[in-house]
Write a protein that holds these residues in place. Structure first.
Motif, mmCIF file in Angstrom:
data_model
loop_
_atom_site.group_PDB
_atom_site.id
_atom_site.type_symbol
_atom_site.label_atom_id
_atom_site.label_comp_id
_atom_site.label_asym_id
_atom_site.label_seq_id
_atom_site.Cartn_x
_atom_site.Cartn_y
_atom_site.Cartn_z
ATOM 1 N N VAL A 1 0.836 -1.207 0.000
ATOM 2 C CA VAL A 1 0.000 0.000 0.000
ATOM 3 C C VAL A 1 0.867 1.253 0.000
ATOM 4 O O VAL A 1 0.530 2.257 -0.643
ATOM 5 C CB VAL A 1 -0.962 -0.027 1.211
ATOM 6 N N TYR B 1 0.262 4.596 -2.158
ATOM 7 C CA TYR B 1 -0.101 5.848 -1.483
ATOM 8 C C TYR B 1 0.441 5.771 -0.058
ATOM 9 O O TYR B 1 -0.062 4.979 0.755
ATOM 10 C CB TYR B 1 -1.623 6.034 -1.502
ATOM 11 N N ALA C 1 -1.852 6.146 3.189
ATOM 12 C CA ALA C 1 -2.691 4.978 3.448
ATOM 13 C C ALA C 1 -1.890 3.869 4.122
ATOM 14 O O ALA C 1 -2.374 3.197 5.037
ATOM 15 C CB ALA C 1 -3.291 4.469 2.140
ATOM 16 N N GLY C 2 -0.651 3.678 3.695
ATOM 17 C CA GLY C 2 0.205 2.686 4.349
ATOM 18 C C GLY C 2 0.513 3.038 5.783
ATOM 19 O O GLY C 2 0.593 2.157 6.651
ATOM 20 N N ILE D 1 -1.470 4.697 7.793
ATOM 21 C CA ILE D 1 -2.686 4.411 8.563
ATOM 22 C C ILE D 1 -2.768 2.920 8.895
ATOM 23 O O ILE D 1 -3.086 2.534 10.024
ATOM 24 C CB ILE D 1 -3.929 4.870 7.784
ATOM 25 N N LEU D 2 -2.475 2.066 7.916
ATOM 26 C CA LEU D 2 -2.490 0.619 8.178
ATOM 27 C C LEU D 2 -1.415 0.236 9.194
ATOM 28 O O LEU D 2 -1.635 -0.647 10.036
ATOM 29 C CB LEU D 2 -2.279 -0.145 6.874
ATOM 30 N N SER E 1 -9.688 1.545 10.042
ATOM 31 C CA SER E 1 -8.650 2.021 9.138
ATOM 32 C C SER E 1 -9.076 1.897 7.675
ATOM 33 O O SER E 1 -8.625 2.686 6.831
ATOM 34 C CB SER E 1 -7.350 1.234 9.370
ATOM 35 N N CYS E 2 -9.929 0.938 7.351
ATOM 36 C CA CYS E 2 -10.364 0.753 5.953
ATOM 37 C C CYS E 2 -11.170 1.956 5.443
ATOM 38 O O CYS E 2 -10.816 2.535 4.403
ATOM 39 C CB CYS E 2 -11.150 -0.539 5.825
ATOM 40 N N VAL F 1 -8.847 5.002 5.158
ATOM 41 C CA VAL F 1 -7.988 4.978 3.973
ATOM 42 C C VAL F 1 -8.765 5.410 2.736
ATOM 43 O O VAL F 1 -8.265 6.164 1.884
ATOM 44 C CB VAL F 1 -7.383 3.569 3.791
ATOM 45 N N LEU G 1 -9.333 9.163 2.845
ATOM 46 C CA LEU G 1 -8.094 9.904 2.648
ATOM 47 C C LEU G 1 -7.588 9.801 1.209
ATOM 48 O O LEU G 1 -6.988 10.752 0.681
ATOM 49 C CB LEU G 1 -7.024 9.375 3.615
ATOM 50 N N ALA G 2 -7.826 8.665 0.568
ATOM 51 C CA ALA G 2 -7.301 8.471 -0.788
ATOM 52 C C ALA G 2 -8.243 8.986 -1.868
ATOM 53 O O ALA G 2 -7.823 9.126 -3.024
ATOM 54 C CB ALA G 2 -7.030 6.980 -1.024
#
Length: 308
Positions: free
Chosen positions: A180, A184, A187-188, A190-191, A282-283, A286, A289-290
């Protein structure tokens, strides 16, 4: 048969005593000479099983890359029958490899974990033989029974199932975060933060288990001791033609075990539930945010198209 073979109790492949030559695995004499480090030492089959489980997890994670490729082809308008056939063949090969690797690794993990638990049982049995009979009081009898039965079974389940699943989940999460981040970076991140929430969750779980787990084990040992004492006593009474219907000690022990089981679950389960809610949040985060950068990129692509 030699004298040394007659005096040695051998354990066969299914845990039974045997006198057949050529299948000697371990003896009580060897068990008595093993140290605690040798008993808990992992074997080659165990590490092969864990490695196979991790490799199967990485292959399952590669399917996300294939899914991303399909979405890329659809967005760019390059999705045709040839690409469908190629992706289908790749997915079929990945699933075939997953089946082969998982079956082999799972079998090896079961064999390796069973070997370790077998040595543990033999070591504990040899240790119990050396305990004086005066030590088998009401409270300690339950401790001994739980140790050589429930505790060893739980340890075997951890070796054969939990460790491999934990290593697989860790490897899959790490691969997903890296993948991820290549697409982006926020996003990574956040994960990654969602996975790092596991650390405080484990800390709180360990505290609850340390606080209520010992109390649960003590009550469980007292419950087993009360049942063993009741069964032994009722057999003696029945030998003289006397029987009974109630036993306050057993009833109170079972009632206390029910209480501590509810308390234990009520303290530990909410921690896992809260962690699950936070990690799955988080899903949508993401996606939210994306979406703006993706929308801006699509608008730029649309404006650039007429001028081509």
């Amino acid at each position: 048969m030699r004298k040394s073979e007659r005096t040695m109790l051998t354990i066969g492949r299914r845990g039974r005593t045997t006198k057949q030559p050529g299948i000697l695995l371990i003896s009580w004499r060897e068990a008595s000479s093993m140290s605690e480090h040798d008993v808990l030492k992992k074997n080659r089959n165990f590490y092969i099983g864990v490695g196979g489980t991790v490799l199967e997890g990485l292959l399952s994670g590669s399917l996300f890359m294939l899914l991303y490729s399909v979405m890329q082809f659809l967005w760019s308008g390059q999705f045709d029958m040839n690409r469908v056939l190629v992706l289908t063949c790749v997915i079929a090969v990945v699933f075939l490899l997953r089946i082969l690797i998982y079956s082999y690794g799972y079998t090896k993990a079961q064999i390796g974990g069973a070997e370790v638990s077998k040595n543990t049982r033999l070591f504990m049995g040899d240790h119990l033989k050396r305990i004086p009979l005066s030590r088998f009081t009401q409270g300690q009898t339950g401790d001994y029974i739980n140790t050589i039965t429930s505790d060893v079974n739980n340890y075997e389940k951890i070796l054969t199932h939990k460790i491999g699943d934990m290593a697989k989940s860790f490897a899959l999460s790490l691969m997903l975060i890296i993948f991820v981040m290549t697409i982006y970076v926020p996003a990574g991140i956040i994960l990654l933060i969602a996975d790092l929430l596991l650390i405080p969750g484990l800390w709180l779980s360990f505290r609850m288990v340390r606080k209520y787990g010992k109390e649960k084990n003590d009550i469980c040992a007292e419950n087993v001791s009360s049942i063993v004492e009741y069964v032994s006593g009722i057999q003696t009474f029945r030998a003289y033609g006397v029987g009974g219907l109630k036993n306050k000690t057993v009833i109170n022990a079972m009632r206390e075990f029910c209480r501590i089981s509810f308390v234990y679950e009520s303290k530990v389960l909410p921690i896992g539930a809260v962690f699950g809610i936070l990690s799955w949040l988080s899903c949508p985060l993401v996606i939210l945010l994306a979406y703006p950068p993706h929308r801006a990129e699509r608008q730029m692509g649309t404006k650039a198209t007429p001028g081509v």
